[in-house]
Write a protein that holds these residues in place. Structure first.
Motif, PDB file in Angstrom:
ATOM      1  N   LEU A  73      -3.648  -5.565 -35.768  1.00 50.32           N
ATOM      2  CA  LEU A  73      -3.494  -5.011 -34.421  1.00 50.32           C
ATOM      3  C   LEU A  73      -2.271  -4.103 -34.289  1.00 50.32           C
ATOM      4  CD1 LEU A  73      -4.381  -8.152 -32.254  1.00 50.32           C
ATOM      5  CD2 LEU A  73      -5.769  -6.091 -32.580  1.00 50.32           C
ATOM      6  N   ALA A  74      -1.258  -4.360 -35.092  1.00 47.61           N
ATOM      7  CA  ALA A  74      -0.030  -3.556 -34.995  1.00 47.61           C
ATOM      8  C   ALA A  74      -0.283  -2.092 -35.313  1.00 47.61           C
ATOM      9  CB  ALA A  74       1.037  -4.121 -35.933  1.00 47.61           C
ATOM     10  N   SER A  75      -1.309  -1.817 -36.127  1.00 51.42           N
ATOM     11  CA  SER A  75      -1.593  -0.432 -36.518  1.00 51.42           C
ATOM     12  C   SER A  75      -2.759   0.184 -35.749  1.00 51.42           C
ATOM     13  CB  SER A  75      -1.882  -0.363 -38.022  1.00 51.42           C
ATOM     14  OG  SER A  75      -3.005  -1.167 -38.357  1.00 51.42           O
ATOM     15  N   VAL A  76      -3.303  -0.541 -34.785  1.00 57.07           N
ATOM     16  CA  VAL A  76      -4.427  -0.026 -34.007  1.00 57.07           C
ATOM     17  C   VAL A  76      -3.917   0.891 -32.894  1.00 57.07           C
ATOM     18  CG1 VAL A  76      -6.264  -0.673 -32.391  1.00 57.07           C
ATOM     19  CG2 VAL A  76      -5.945  -1.965 -34.496  1.00 57.07           C
ATOM     20  N   SER A  77      -4.569   2.028 -32.743  1.00 56.66           N
ATOM     21  CA  SER A  77      -4.194   2.950 -31.677  1.00 56.66           C
ATOM     22  C   SER A  77      -4.498   2.337 -30.312  1.00 56.66           C
ATOM     23  CB  SER A  77      -4.957   4.268 -31.822  1.00 56.66           C
ATOM     24  OG  SER A  77      -4.786   5.079 -30.672  1.00 56.66           O
ATOM     25  N   THR A  79      -5.438   3.820 -27.792  1.00 56.65           N
ATOM     26  CA  THR A  79      -6.550   4.511 -27.144  1.00 56.65           C
ATOM     27  C   THR A  79      -7.907   4.184 -27.769  1.00 56.65           C
ATOM     28  OG1 THR A  79      -6.228   6.438 -28.582  1.00 56.65           O
ATOM     29  CG2 THR A  79      -5.054   6.425 -26.467  1.00 56.65           C
ATOM     30  N   GLU A  80      -7.908   3.399 -28.853  1.00 57.09           N
ATOM     31  CA  GLU A  80      -9.175   3.020 -29.478  1.00 57.09           C
ATOM     32  C   GLU A  80      -9.977   2.134 -28.531  1.00 57.09           C
ATOM     33  OE1 GLU A  80     -10.821   0.893 -33.571  1.00 57.09           O
ATOM     34  OE2 GLU A  80      -8.772   1.671 -33.472  1.00 57.09           O
ATOM     35  N   ASP A  81     -11.292   2.201 -28.637  1.00 62.12           N
ATOM     36  CA  ASP A  81     -12.167   1.410 -27.777  1.00 62.12           C
ATOM     37  C   ASP A  81     -11.811  -0.077 -27.889  1.00 62.12           C
ATOM     38  OD1 ASP A  81     -14.169   0.175 -26.356  1.00 62.12           O
ATOM     39  OD2 ASP A  81     -15.816   0.884 -27.633  1.00 62.12           O
ATOM     40  N   PRO A  82     -11.321  -0.699 -26.807  1.00 62.22           N
ATOM     41  CA  PRO A  82     -10.927  -2.113 -26.875  1.00 62.22           C
ATOM     42  C   PRO A  82     -12.069  -3.040 -27.269  1.00 62.22           C
ATOM     43  CG  PRO A  82     -10.042  -1.089 -24.894  1.00 62.22           C
ATOM     44  CD  PRO A  82     -11.020  -0.116 -25.487  1.00 62.22           C
ATOM     45  N   ALA A  83     -13.291  -2.692 -26.903  1.00 57.39           N
ATOM     46  CA  ALA A  83     -14.430  -3.541 -27.256  1.00 57.39           C
ATOM     47  C   ALA A  83     -14.579  -3.635 -28.766  1.00 57.39           C
ATOM     48  CB  ALA A  83     -15.710  -2.999 -26.629  1.00 57.39           C
ATOM     49  N   ARG A  84     -14.393  -2.519 -29.454  1.00 55.40           N
ATOM     50  CA  ARG A  84     -14.488  -2.525 -30.916  1.00 55.40           C
ATOM     51  C   ARG A  84     -13.337  -3.304 -31.527  1.00 55.40           C
ATOM     52  NH1 ARG A  84     -15.247   3.399 -33.195  1.00 55.40           N
ATOM     53  NH2 ARG A  84     -15.317   2.138 -35.104  1.00 55.40           N
ATOM     54  N   VAL A  85     -12.146  -3.147 -30.956  1.00 56.45           N
ATOM     55  CA  VAL A  85     -10.973  -3.847 -31.484  1.00 56.45           C
ATOM     56  C   VAL A  85     -11.135  -5.353 -31.319  1.00 56.45           C
ATOM     57  CG1 VAL A  85      -8.487  -4.178 -31.257  1.00 56.45           C
ATOM     58  CG2 VAL A  85      -9.463  -1.883 -31.032  1.00 56.45           C
ATOM     59  N   LEU A  86     -11.550  -5.793 -30.131  1.00 59.37           N
ATOM     60  CA  LEU A  86     -11.692  -7.229 -29.874  1.00 59.37           C
ATOM     61  C   LEU A  86     -12.811  -7.840 -30.710  1.00 59.37           C
ATOM     62  CD1 LEU A  86     -11.170  -7.333 -26.003  1.00 59.37           C
ATOM     63  CD2 LEU A  86      -9.535  -7.941 -27.800  1.00 59.37           C
ATOM     64  N   ARG A  87     -13.884  -7.096 -30.931  1.00 55.39           N
ATOM     65  CA  ARG A  87     -14.970  -7.613 -31.767  1.00 55.39           C
ATOM     66  C   ARG A  87     -14.498  -7.753 -33.222  1.00 55.39           C
ATOM     67  NH1 ARG A  87     -20.583  -8.033 -31.280  1.00 55.39           N
ATOM     68  NH2 ARG A  87     -20.476  -7.030 -29.231  1.00 55.39           N
ATOM     69  N   GLY A 145      -1.098  -5.017 -24.069  1.00 57.18           N
ATOM     70  CA  GLY A 145      -0.123  -4.298 -23.255  1.00 57.18           C
ATOM     71  C   GLY A 145      -0.128  -2.810 -23.553  1.00 57.18           C
ATOM     72  N   ARG A 146      -0.236  -2.455 -24.839  1.00 60.93           N
ATOM     73  CA  ARG A 146      -0.288  -1.039 -25.210  1.00 60.93           C
ATOM     74  C   ARG A 146      -1.566  -0.390 -24.703  1.00 60.93           C
ATOM     75  NH1 ARG A 146      -0.936   0.184 -30.131  1.00 60.93           N
ATOM     76  NH2 ARG A 146      -1.206  -1.858 -31.155  1.00 60.93           N
ATOM     77  N   ALA A 147      -2.695  -1.120 -24.821  1.00 58.06           N
ATOM     78  CA  ALA A 147      -3.966  -0.576 -24.352  1.00 58.06           C
ATOM     79  C   ALA A 147      -3.946  -0.379 -22.831  1.00 58.06           C
ATOM     80  CB  ALA A 147      -5.105  -1.518 -24.750  1.00 58.06           C
ATOM     81  N   ARG A 148      -3.311  -1.287 -22.124  1.00 58.05           N
ATOM     82  CA  ARG A 148      -3.175  -1.149 -20.662  1.00 58.05           C
ATOM     83  C   ARG A 148      -2.339   0.084 -20.327  1.00 58.05           C
ATOM     84  NH1 ARG A 148      -0.101  -5.991 -18.027  1.00 58.05           N
ATOM     85  NH2 ARG A 148       1.511  -5.091 -19.359  1.00 58.05           N
ATOM     86  N   ALA A 149      -1.218   0.272 -21.027  1.00 57.49           N
ATOM     87  CA  ALA A 149      -0.349   1.419 -20.764  1.00 57.49           C
ATOM     88  C   ALA A 149      -1.058   2.740 -21.055  1.00 57.49           C
ATOM     89  CB  ALA A 149       0.921   1.306 -21.603  1.00 57.49           C
ATOM     90  N   ALA A 150      -1.990   2.714 -22.018  1.00 57.86           N
ATOM     91  CA  ALA A 150      -2.725   3.927 -22.373  1.00 57.86           C
ATOM     92  C   ALA A 150      -3.924   4.156 -21.467  1.00 57.86           C
ATOM     93  CB  ALA A 150      -3.178   3.842 -23.830  1.00 57.86           C
ATOM     94  N   VAL A 155      -5.572  -5.088 -17.352  1.00 54.71           N
ATOM     95  CA  VAL A 155      -5.229  -6.510 -17.354  1.00 54.71           C
ATOM     96  C   VAL A 155      -3.886  -6.663 -16.652  1.00 54.71           C
ATOM     97  CG1 VAL A 155      -6.526  -7.143 -19.428  1.00 54.71           C
ATOM     98  CG2 VAL A 155      -4.210  -6.285 -19.668  1.00 54.71           C
ATOM     99  N   HIS A 156      -3.790  -7.633 -15.750  1.00 57.19           N
ATOM    100  CA  HIS A 156      -2.556  -7.822 -15.000  1.00 57.19           C
ATOM    101  C   HIS A 156      -1.482  -8.505 -15.842  1.00 57.19           C
ATOM    102  CE1 HIS A 156      -4.465  -6.410 -11.369  1.00 57.19           C
ATOM    103  NE2 HIS A 156      -5.437  -7.299 -11.518  1.00 57.19           N
ATOM    104  N   ASN A 157      -1.903  -9.418 -16.699  1.00 53.20           N
ATOM    105  CA  ASN A 157      -0.961 -10.198 -17.503  1.00 53.20           C
ATOM    106  C   ASN A 157      -1.468 -10.213 -18.940  1.00 53.20           C
ATOM    107  OD1 ASN A 157       0.308 -12.445 -18.861  1.00 53.20           O
ATOM    108  ND2 ASN A 157       0.990 -13.183 -16.855  1.00 53.20           N
ATOM    109  N   ALA A 158      -0.817  -9.434 -19.801  1.00 50.50           N
ATOM    110  CA  ALA A 158      -1.298  -9.282 -21.175  1.00 50.50           C
ATOM    111  C   ALA A 158      -1.276 -10.603 -21.935  1.00 50.50           C
ATOM    112  CB  ALA A 158      -0.468  -8.236 -21.915  1.00 50.50           C
ATOM    113  N   ARG A 159      -0.250 -11.417 -21.719  1.00 47.39           N
ATOM    114  CA  ARG A 159      -0.161 -12.689 -22.434  1.00 47.39           C
ATOM    115  C   ARG A 159      -1.263 -13.639 -21.981  1.00 47.39           C
ATOM    116  NH1 ARG A 159       2.747 -16.183 -25.422  1.00 47.39           N
ATOM    117  NH2 ARG A 159       2.904 -18.335 -24.697  1.00 47.39           N
ATOM    118  N   ALA A 160      -1.496 -13.707 -20.681  1.00 43.21           N
ATOM    119  CA  ALA A 160      -2.569 -14.573 -20.169  1.00 43.21           C
ATOM    120  C   ALA A 160      -3.923 -14.096 -20.685  1.00 43.21           C
ATOM    121  CB  ALA A 160      -2.548 -14.590 -18.647  1.00 43.21           C
ATOM    122  N   ALA A 161      -4.117 -12.782 -20.731  1.00 45.39           N
ATOM    123  CA  ALA A 161      -5.374 -12.236 -21.235  1.00 45.39           C
ATOM    124  C   ALA A 161      -5.545 -12.576 -22.720  1.00 45.39           C
ATOM    125  CB  ALA A 161      -5.412 -10.729 -21.031  1.00 45.39           C
TER     126      ALA A 161
END
Length: 210
Positions: A73-77, A79-87, A145-150, A155-161
């Motif tokens: 995850l540290a090297s994931v952009s 702006t990449e599709d979060p659905a693909r990243v989470l899968r 948190g990075r995906a939210r900023a981009a 997500v309101h709370n990145a840690r809770a998410a």
């Protein structure tokens, strides 16, 4: 000079650990472990005098510097599709948790006494910020948190998410590996649903037709 060993002690313990986690002590033979390593059962006894001793050594040893399924995850952009990243994360994380849960089940089932079963310890200190669970949650929270900023996620709370997503993966493993629900849900079908909930949101402020 003797013939060099075909496998190292570390390789033997790692493969034994995986085998015992999959099938438990009684369901695993030295032949099973040897076949995975390409050696005979007798070759394994050079590293432990018996199956019992091999189990004890393998289940006590925790691989040093073991990679975690969230390391990528540290090297994931952002702006990449979060659905693909989470899968991708889920596909790597679930086998990892299955292995860890299998190890603990194997230890519990092999415990000779009730007292020994009660005193089985985690292979890490859960209070440490550098423990594997803490690192997993921190890495996912950082990505979210990075995906939210981009602007890729809301997500309101990145840690809770992060806890919620990791919890959904733990639940899948527990329900299928321990409780053995019937009929089982295929992993990809489960991930389709989890990702859909994340992508669309399940609760609407207004009633919609199904």
């Amino acid at each position: 000079m003797g013939r060099p060993a075909r496998v190292t002690r570390e390789e033997v313990l790692a493969e034994a650990r995986r085998a015992f986690a999959r099938r438990g002590f009684d369901g695993t033979t030295l032949a099973d472990i040897g076949a995975r390593l390409g050696v005979s059962p007798a070759a394994l006894l050079r590293h432990a005098p018996s199956k019992e001793a091999l189990f004890a050594a393998a289940m006590e040893s925790e691989p040093a510097g073991q990679a975690l399924p969230t390391d990528f995850l540290a090297s994931v952009s952002a702006t990449e599709d979060p659905a693909r990243v989470l899968r991708r994360l889920a596909r790597q994380f679930i086998p990892f948790i299955e292995q860890k849960m299998g190890e603990n089940i194997a230890r519990f089932m092999r415990a000779r006494t009730e007292e020994e079963a009660r005193t089985i310890r985690l292979p890490f200190d859960p209070r440490e910020k550098t423990s594997p669970p803490a690192r997993v949650v921190a890495a996912l929270a950082e990505y979210l948190g990075r995906a939210r900023a981009a602007g890729a996620m809301s997500v309101h709370n990145a840690r809770a998410a992060a806890l919620a997503f990791v919890g959904s993966l733990h639940s899948y493993v527990f329900l299928h590996r321990v409780l053995r629900i019937e009929p089982p849900i295929p992993l990809e079908a489960y991930l389709d649903t989890v990702i859909e909930i994340w992508r669309r949101g399940a609760i609407r402020s207004e009633r919609v037709k199904p």
